[in-house]
Design a protein around this motif. Structure first.
Motif: not given
Ligand code: DC
Length: 211
Positions: A12-14, A35-37, A77-82, A117-119, A166-168
């Protein structure tokens, strides 16, 4: 005014970040989209997602219009971003843009809301307001299925659940900037909340954090 919001996928972050930005008249940056891009561009050029040099090259070549690429919201794309987000060079290449956004928000806004994830831990460790938004795996998978279906995409619960797990694990266990709450973050478990309740709880924490 900087609000840092971190947490796992579909917690629910977004939705929360967007609403807080609108309510408080702040700029909003969805860092996951960046990261998705990068992940999408690696898929487009046909490089291996485990190829760190290719991922870093795409991160260094990022342009604002890449955030408009088609299909960024898909689970592929989420998996690719991860995967690309585990590469230290990718994270380093994207750090300055995120910090600049927070320090100099567009449209003369007085501050910014960033979610990712790391803000709170790495991008804006000095942020005065930090939230770690989470929810049970089951609730997050259900929300993700609904979100995909609402967008007309196919979504099977068991598959979404496994992909998310898997992504978590990857996001939490990577060596650089793993997903974890900042020591001074307020944790908000949204499992039993709807979007309005999440918004109100977050606003209460921001306006009167000590209570
Ligand atoms: O928030 P999201 O599901 O759109 O993020 C997609 C992936 O991008 C997430 O699985 C890990 C990576 N990500 C990250 O490593 N650091 C961030 N600040 C945001 C996203």
């Amino acid at each position: 005014m900087i609000i840092a919001i971190d947490g796992p996928a579909a917690a629910g972050k977004g939705t929360l970040a967007r609403r807080l930005a609108q309510h408080l008249n702040l700029a909003y940056l969805d860092t996951g989209l960046i990261y998705r891009a990068v992940g999408k561009k690696v898929l487009i050029v046909g490089a291996d997602l485990e190829d760190a040099a290719a991922a870093e090259a795409e991160a260094r070549a990022m342009r604002p219009e890449d955030l408009e690429l088609e299909g960024l919201r898909t689970d592929e794309v989420a998996q690719a971003a991860s995967k690309v987000s585990t590469v230290p060079g990718v994270r380093a290449a994207l750090l300055e843009f995120q910090r600049d956004f927070a320090a100099y928000p567009p449209d003369d806004k007085a501050g910014a809301v960033l979610d990712g994830r790391d803000i709170g831990t790495v991008v804006c460790p000095e942020a005065p307001h930090k939230l770690f938004v989470t929810a049970s795996m089951d609730v997050r998978a259900q929300r993700r299925v609904k979100e995909l279906q609402d967008r007309g995409l196919e979504a099977i619960y068991a598959r979404v659940f496994e992909d998310m797990k898997e992504r978590d694990v990857r996001d939490s266990e990577r060596a650089v900037s793993p997903l974890e709450p900042a020591k001074d973050a307020h944790t908000l478990d949204t499992s039993d909340f709807d979007a309005d309740q999440v918004f109100q709880a977050a606003l209460d924490l921001i306006v009167s954090p000590g209570e």
